[in-house]
Design an enzyme around this catalytic site. Structure first.
Site, PDB file in Angstrom:
ATOM      1  N   GLU A  42       0.879  -1.166   0.000  1.00  0.00           N
ATOM      2  CA  GLU A  42       0.000   0.000   0.000  1.00  0.00           C
ATOM      3  C   GLU A  42       0.918   1.218   0.000  1.00  0.00           C
ATOM      4  O   GLU A  42       1.652   1.453   0.954  1.00  0.00           O
ATOM      5  CB  GLU A  42      -0.887  -0.024   1.260  1.00  0.00           C
ATOM      6  CG  GLU A  42      -1.893   1.100   1.298  1.00  0.00           C
ATOM      7  CD  GLU A  42      -2.662   1.159   2.631  1.00  0.00           C
ATOM      8  OE1 GLU A  42      -2.584   0.196   3.425  1.00  0.00           O
ATOM      9  OE2 GLU A  42      -3.306   2.178   2.875  1.00  0.00           O
ATOM     10  N   ASP A  53      -4.869   9.560   9.775  1.00  0.00           N
ATOM     11  CA  ASP A  53      -3.520   9.117  10.111  1.00  0.00           C
ATOM     12  C   ASP A  53      -2.987   9.710  11.397  1.00  0.00           C
ATOM     13  O   ASP A  53      -3.175  10.882  11.694  1.00  0.00           O
ATOM     14  CB  ASP A  53      -2.569   9.439   8.961  1.00  0.00           C
ATOM     15  CG  ASP A  53      -2.738   8.447   7.822  1.00  0.00           C
ATOM     16  OD1 ASP A  53      -2.623   7.238   8.099  1.00  0.00           O
ATOM     17  OD2 ASP A  53      -3.020   8.871   6.699  1.00  0.00           O
TER      18      ASP A  53
END
Lengths: 262, 405
Positions: A42, A53
């Site tokens: 990824e 995140d």
């Protein structure tokens, strides 16, 4: 990406921030990870305002953006890597980037570079249908995210729209290493696989070989991100050159794969 | 105080779109909380008891209705239009922000959530959220860019005094947009027991609608007060636009009145043709930021551009989606004034009317100072004086070369 749509293989999908340590370093890390035998990578495209995140991936984004690395250059790097490597690559990026570049225009560039699929964490089920059609027409997969907070009805709808696999977030919260995974995780994954009939890959919080083994006892694969990004940044900070970074990344990833079926 | 129900016939549509703009671009983890909020607000909106309770707090705690004041000396000095000030600066906590935070705190309570979080730029929304939390006995955390913590020490202290934990945000530009990112990240992990009190008409649906509805009390009162004092509607309503909540609140009840010109004033910083401004509607283009599709200031890769304004509350690279829709339809027009024009207006209103405006509101005043002289004497302009300037005095003194802090 076809093998992810048919069950039977279980593996690790490391997450890597593109451009961290420079694009040449990223390309070399990808080669190293392919040699180690990961299922796919990824590849995170840095974004100025990530919401899902945690601090590790955020700061990796900041490092890359401060170097002035653009989407075009990341895709050029992917194209170079693709000339002699077939490792499946999923681009992880914000819809802000995709929209700004133009959905069809970006998809064409991604296909030309050799990207296999997209993970767009801020593309909700509500906004996804049109984009999902375009992604599918371009021949890429679009795994969508299911959260522990998603209702059973939404899980079905998300799974139905997902292609490649369903991405299950192990925790409600942001990305980042965690000491422990939630006790109900394995049951949740089993249920999701059974009720949707789709391959399920688990991400968020996975940080150790033991986590990977446990997750893969039920899931079709595990994604490990912040733990790898942290190692890369630590090696950078300790003055390590490209060689050292590539070695640290490959060693970490093979360590996490111990005990997985070859 | 008007007890009029919010008009349900207006936008957004069921997908949370104001024309092209709005929507819900957030990670799946937040969608459950967003659906819960949509459902709860739909119930509350139709519940007379909800508005009655909120209106009670607005009257007795906030001090509403806020006055509509004729700025005689300013009007006469400029020699043109008659200028009225909608005195949101007189609200408890010193700005319009409290109208929204009390409403959202009530919603949080209805949802059984006892922890609220917020972002803040200038600190006004943070203080208003901290105030609502103290009043309702809720736990409160406010995220604030480290640069804004430095610029707005007084408001940081006020929030702490109110029992709120202020978390400085060191990522990105260390200002408002980064504080929003951090609040969203908190919410990602705390959705079950936490409500995110967004401070402007922005973010994913239903926030732009909810915040607009709670701020629409400003426009409804303005309408009534114009009728009482002038027996007619104003010709023009002017408000500053960062995220756009005070502007949306005062514009909304006039949307169906084509005779009323609506003007939003953005922060031109050092000039819209420099790299240092926050004039999103003037210089931006449609894109995605903070869960919404709206005008944004981005580079060619979709990365958010740095923004600048002397006013921490206007220092934002996006804008509420309904403003984007009003811009495209032409229902409202948007202009901008520079830092130095806003500073001149800050001083002018202080000297001529004895009212120290917030630097944000000074942008609206500055635009009116520019246009009023050329307008006829029977032209009525209402400025939304969205906040008071006490919080800005240390910063402005520094800019004027007088060190007081």
């Amino acid at each position: 990406m076809k093998e992810l749509t048919t069950r039977g293989t279980k593996g690790l999908l490391p997450y890597l921030t593109a451009g961290l340590g420079g694009l040449e370093t990223t390309e070399r890390i990808l080669q190293g990870l392919a040699e180690v035998g990961v299922t796919a990578v990824e590849l995170g495209f840095p974004y100025s305002d990530p919401i899902a995140d945690g601090p590790t991936i955020q700061s990796s984004f900041t490092r890359v953006l401060e170097k002035g690395i653009h989407v075009r250059e990341i895709l050029d790097m992917v194209a170079r890597f693709r000339r002699n490597n077939q490792l499946p690559l999923l681009a992880m990026l914000s819809y802000s980037i995709v929209y700004r570049l133009g959905v069809d225009c970006f998809l064409q560039q991604a296909v030309d570079a050799g990207i296999d699929g997209l993970i767009i964490p801020d593309l909700s089920l509500e906004e996804a249908p049109q984009v999902a059609r375009q992604v599918s027409e371009a021949g890429l997969v679009l795994p969508m995210l299911v959260s522990p907070a998603s209702t059973p009805e939404r899980r079905q709808k998300i799974a139905a729209l997902s292609t490649g696999f369903v991405y299950y977030m192990s925790v409600t919260g942001i990305t980042g290493e965690r000491n422990q995974l939630p006790p109900e995780l394995i049951n949740n994954v089993r249920q999701l696989r059974q009720t949707t009939g789709r391959p399920v890959i688990v991400g968020f919080g996975i940080s150790t070989a033991e986590h990977v083994r446990r997750v893969c006892s039920e899931a079709d694969g595990a994604i490990i991100g912040s733990a790898l990004v942290r190692r890369i940044m630590e090696t950078q900070d300790a003055g390590g050159d490209t060689e050292a970074i590539v070695k640290a990344a490959a060693e970490a990833v093979s360590g996490w794969m111990v005990g997985l079926p070859a | 105080m008007t007890s009029e129900k919010v008009d349900l016939s207006q936008s957004p549509d069921t997908h949370g779109r104001f024309g092209l703009y709005g929507g819900q671009y957030v990670p799946e983890t937040l969608m459950e909380a967003i659906h819960q909020l949509e459902a709860e607000y739909a119930k509350a909106r139709a519940d007379g008891a909800f508005w009655e309770e909120l209106n009670g707090y607005l009257k007795d705690y906030v001090g509403r209705p806020s006055p509509l004041y004729y700025a005689r000396r300013l009007s006469e000095k400029l020699g043109g239009a008659r200028i009225y000030l909608k005195r949101e600066d007189l609200n408890h906590t010193g700005a319009h922000k409290i109208n929204n935070t009390l409403g959202q705190a009530l919603l949080a309570r209805r949802m059984g959530k006892n922890r609220i979080i917020a972002e803040t730029g200038a600190g006004q929304h943070g203080v208003a959220t901290a105030t609502a939390a103290a009043m309702f006995g809720m736990e409160c955390v406010v995220y604030m860019g480290a640069e804004d913590v430095r610029r707005q020490k007084l408001n940081v202290f006020r929030m702490e005094l109110l029992g709120t934990r202020v978390v400085p945000v060191h990522s990105g530009q260390k200002t408002l947009k980064d504080a929003i990112n951090e609040a969203m990240r908190d919410w990602m992990g705390s959705v079950q027991h936490t409500h995110y009190v967004i401070g402007s008409v922005m973010g994913p649906h239903p926030f732009p609608m909810i915040v607009r509805d709670f701020q629409a009390v400003v426009g409804r009162e303005t309408r009534e007060q114009c009728q009482e004092q002038l027996s007619r509607l104003p010709d023009m309503v002017v408000a500053c636009v960062g995220g756009g909540s005070n502007a949306a609140g005062i514009f909304y009840p006039f949307i169906g009145e084509p005779s009323v010109k609506l003007v939003g004033v953005e922060a031109a910083g050092e000039g819209v043709d420099t790299q240092r401004h926050a004039a999103t509607l003037a210089k931006g283009q449609p894109g995605v930021l903070h869960g919404m599709f709206t005008y944004v200031l981005q580079d060619d890769d979709g990365q958010t551009l740095p923004v600048h304004s002397v006013s921490a509350g206007l220092d934002y690279p996006g804008v509420g989606p309904e403003h984007s829709s009003w811009k495209d339809s032409g229902r409202a027009e948007y202009t901008s004034v520079t830092d130095s024009e806003a500073l001149a207006a800050f001083t002018a209103l202080s000297e001529m009317e004895g009212i120290i405006p917030a630097l944000e509101s000074a942008h609206a005043v500055a635009h009116v100072i520019k246009i009023a002289p050329a307008l006829p004497k029977d032209c009525v302009i209402v400025i939304n004086l969205s906040g008071r300037g006490d919080k800005d005095c240390v910063e402005v003194a520094g800019l004027l070369g007088k060190h007081i802090g």
